[in-house]
Design an enzyme around this catalytic site. Structure first.
Site, short mmCIF file in Angstrom:
data_model
loop_
_atom_site.label_atom_id
_atom_site.label_comp_id
_atom_site.label_asym_id
_atom_site.label_seq_id
_atom_site.Cartn_x
_atom_site.Cartn_y
_atom_site.Cartn_z
N SER A 153 0.87 -1.18 0.00
CA SER A 153 0.00 0.00 0.00
C SER A 153 0.90 1.23 0.00
CB SER A 153 -0.84 0.00 1.28
OG SER A 153 -1.43 1.28 1.49
N TYR A 208 -2.87 -1.19 10.45
CA TYR A 208 -2.79 -1.38 8.99
C TYR A 208 -1.46 -0.85 8.46
CZ TYR A 208 -4.22 -1.16 4.04
OH TYR A 208 -4.31 -1.31 2.68
P1 NAD Z 1 -11.39 -6.01 -0.48
O1 NAD Z 1 -11.97 -5.89 0.86
O2 NAD Z 1 -12.26 -5.90 -1.68
O3 NAD Z 1 -10.56 -7.34 -0.62
C1 NAD Z 1 -9.84 -7.93 0.44
C2 NAD Z 1 -9.80 -9.42 0.20
O4 NAD Z 1 -9.05 -10.05 1.25
C3 NAD Z 1 -11.20 -10.03 0.22
O5 NAD Z 1 -11.30 -10.96 -0.82
C4 NAD Z 1 -11.24 -10.73 1.57
O6 NAD Z 1 -12.12 -11.81 1.60
C5 NAD Z 1 -9.79 -11.16 1.68
N1 NAD Z 1 -9.44 -11.57 3.04
C6 NAD Z 1 -9.61 -10.85 4.19
N2 NAD Z 1 -9.21 -11.60 5.24
C7 NAD Z 1 -8.79 -12.78 4.74
C8 NAD Z 1 -8.25 -13.97 5.31
N3 NAD Z 1 -8.07 -14.07 6.64
N4 NAD Z 1 -7.90 -14.99 4.49
C9 NAD Z 1 -8.09 -14.89 3.16
N5 NAD Z 1 -8.60 -13.81 2.56
C10 NAD Z 1 -8.93 -12.77 3.35
O7 NAD Z 1 -10.25 -4.89 -0.54
P2 NAD Z 1 -9.14 -4.57 -1.65
O8 NAD Z 1 -9.05 -3.10 -1.71
O9 NAD Z 1 -9.35 -5.36 -2.88
O10 NAD Z 1 -7.83 -5.08 -0.89
C11 NAD Z 1 -6.92 -6.01 -1.45
C12 NAD Z 1 -5.50 -5.70 -0.97
O11 NAD Z 1 -5.10 -4.43 -1.50
C13 NAD Z 1 -5.36 -5.58 0.55
O12 NAD Z 1 -4.14 -6.17 0.95
C14 NAD Z 1 -5.32 -4.09 0.78
O13 NAD Z 1 -4.63 -3.74 1.95
C15 NAD Z 1 -4.60 -3.64 -0.47
N6 NAD Z 1 -4.77 -2.22 -0.78
C16 NAD Z 1 -5.98 -1.72 -1.16
C17 NAD Z 1 -6.08 -0.37 -1.46
C18 NAD Z 1 -7.37 0.26 -1.90
O14 NAD Z 1 -7.41 1.50 -2.03
N7 NAD Z 1 -8.42 -0.47 -2.18
C19 NAD Z 1 -4.97 0.46 -1.35
C20 NAD Z 1 -3.76 -0.08 -0.94
C21 NAD Z 1 -3.67 -1.43 -0.67
#
Ligand code: NAD
Length: 269
Positions: free
Chosen positions: A154, A167
């Site tokens: 991130s 986080y």
């Molecule tokens: P999201 O909530 O749509 O997806 C998160 C995924 O992680 C989901 O599929 C959820 O079921 C899964 N998950 C959560 N706990 C879990 C576990 N214990 N075991 C297996 N799977 C698990 O959110 P997203 O934005 O798609 O996030 C995906 C990644 O991207 C994350 O690591 C998040 O920190 C990172 N990220 C997202 C953003 C953003 O702006 N959306 C920015 C920076 C980083």
């Protein structure tokens, strides 16, 4: 090279691939020719929907349940993948969550949950994948590398984030985790790299984009003046996993519309 062939014949596991960025990454890897394992924690229907979308486009995919923070479940997931596809070429450590609160109000439970899923989950999955990459070695017709590990980090790997200390600590941890295993695994021809997304429109940050007011506020942090889409990250992940990026290891690529450019300083602060 035809981008649709970049990952031909390779097997990829994407954690948390039933939603948001993970789903888009899975679709992009499948579009580049990889066979997919769609990991999910709880939402079986959403995982099956991703599998069906890949199959409808002519690809191969299976859904496998596992909580990435549980060692036995991770091992069982890898066993299921090997039973289906025989091996692994690409791991995308994507699963992650937030449990936000003011630091002084943060419970140990919320601290532990975020570190367990976001950081320990990456350790457990990467360790399994690295063991298989080392056992099997390079298969020239598939890739110049014995394996590729992509760690979803991130911008909060480098931007401090009050109110989200667990986080931000997990993402800062991913940075040194990624670099340290990249250093250790490079002699085995294993590449490890991070992706540092900025604000990407997914369920995890819905509060930040679902109203026009919230979106306007968010855009003040993004010089390029648009919120990112999961597909932006999908395209980067597919390229990073391919031999087009064969000399990249041990670094995070930020994809953030300029969020890490300290936009508050654009007019001299
Ligand atoms: P999201 O909530 O749509 O997806 C998160 C995924 O992680 C989901 O599929 C959820 O079921 C899964 N998950 C959560 N706990 C879990 C576990 N214990 N075991 C297996 N799977 C698990 O959110 P997203 O934005 O798609 O996030 C995906 C990644 O991207 C994350 O690591 C998040 O920190 C990172 N990220 C997202 C953003 C953003 O702006 N959306 C920015 C920076 C980083």
């Amino acid at each position: 090279m035809n981008p649709s062939l970049l990952l031909k014949g390779q097997t990829a596991l994407v954690t948390g691939a039933d939603s948001g960025i993970g789903k888009a990454v899975a679709l992009a890897l499948a579009g580049a020719g990889a066979k997919l394992v769609i990991n999910y924690a709880h939402n079986h229907d959403a995982a099956e929907a991703t599998v069906n979308e890949i199959k409808a486009a002519g690809g191969e995919a299976i859904a496998v349940q596992a909580d990435v923070s549980h060692e036995a479940e991770v091992k069982a997931m890898f066993a299921q993948m090997y039973a289906q596809y025989g091996t692994i070429d690409i791991l995308v450590n994507n699963a992650g969550l937030q449990k936000d609160s003011k630091f002084v109000d943060m419970t140990l439970d919320d601290w532990n949950t975020v570190i367990s899923v976001n950081l320990t989950g990456q350790f457990l999955c990467a360790r399994e994948a690295a063991r298989e990459f080392i056992r099997r070695g390079v298969v020239e017709e598939r890739s110049r590398a014995a394996g590729k590990i992509i760690c979803m980090s991130s911008v909060h790997e480098v931007i401090p984030w009050g109110g989200h200390v667990n986080y931000a600590a997990s993402k800062g941890g991913i940075n040194m985790f990624m670099k340290s295993i990249a250093q250790e695994l490079a002699p085995h021809k294993i590449r490890v790299a991070g992706i540092g997304p900025g604000a990407i429109q997914t369920p995890i940050n819905k509060d930040a984009w679902e109203t026009p007011e919230a979106l306007d506020k968010l855009l003040t942090l993004i010089p390029y003046n648009r919120i990112g889409k999961p597909e932006d990250i999908g395209k980067l992940a597919a390229w990073l996993a391919s031999d087009e990026a064969d000399y990249i290891t041990g670094t995070t690529i930020f994809m953030d519309g300029g969020m890490t450019l300290y936009p508050g300083f654009a007019d001299n602060g």
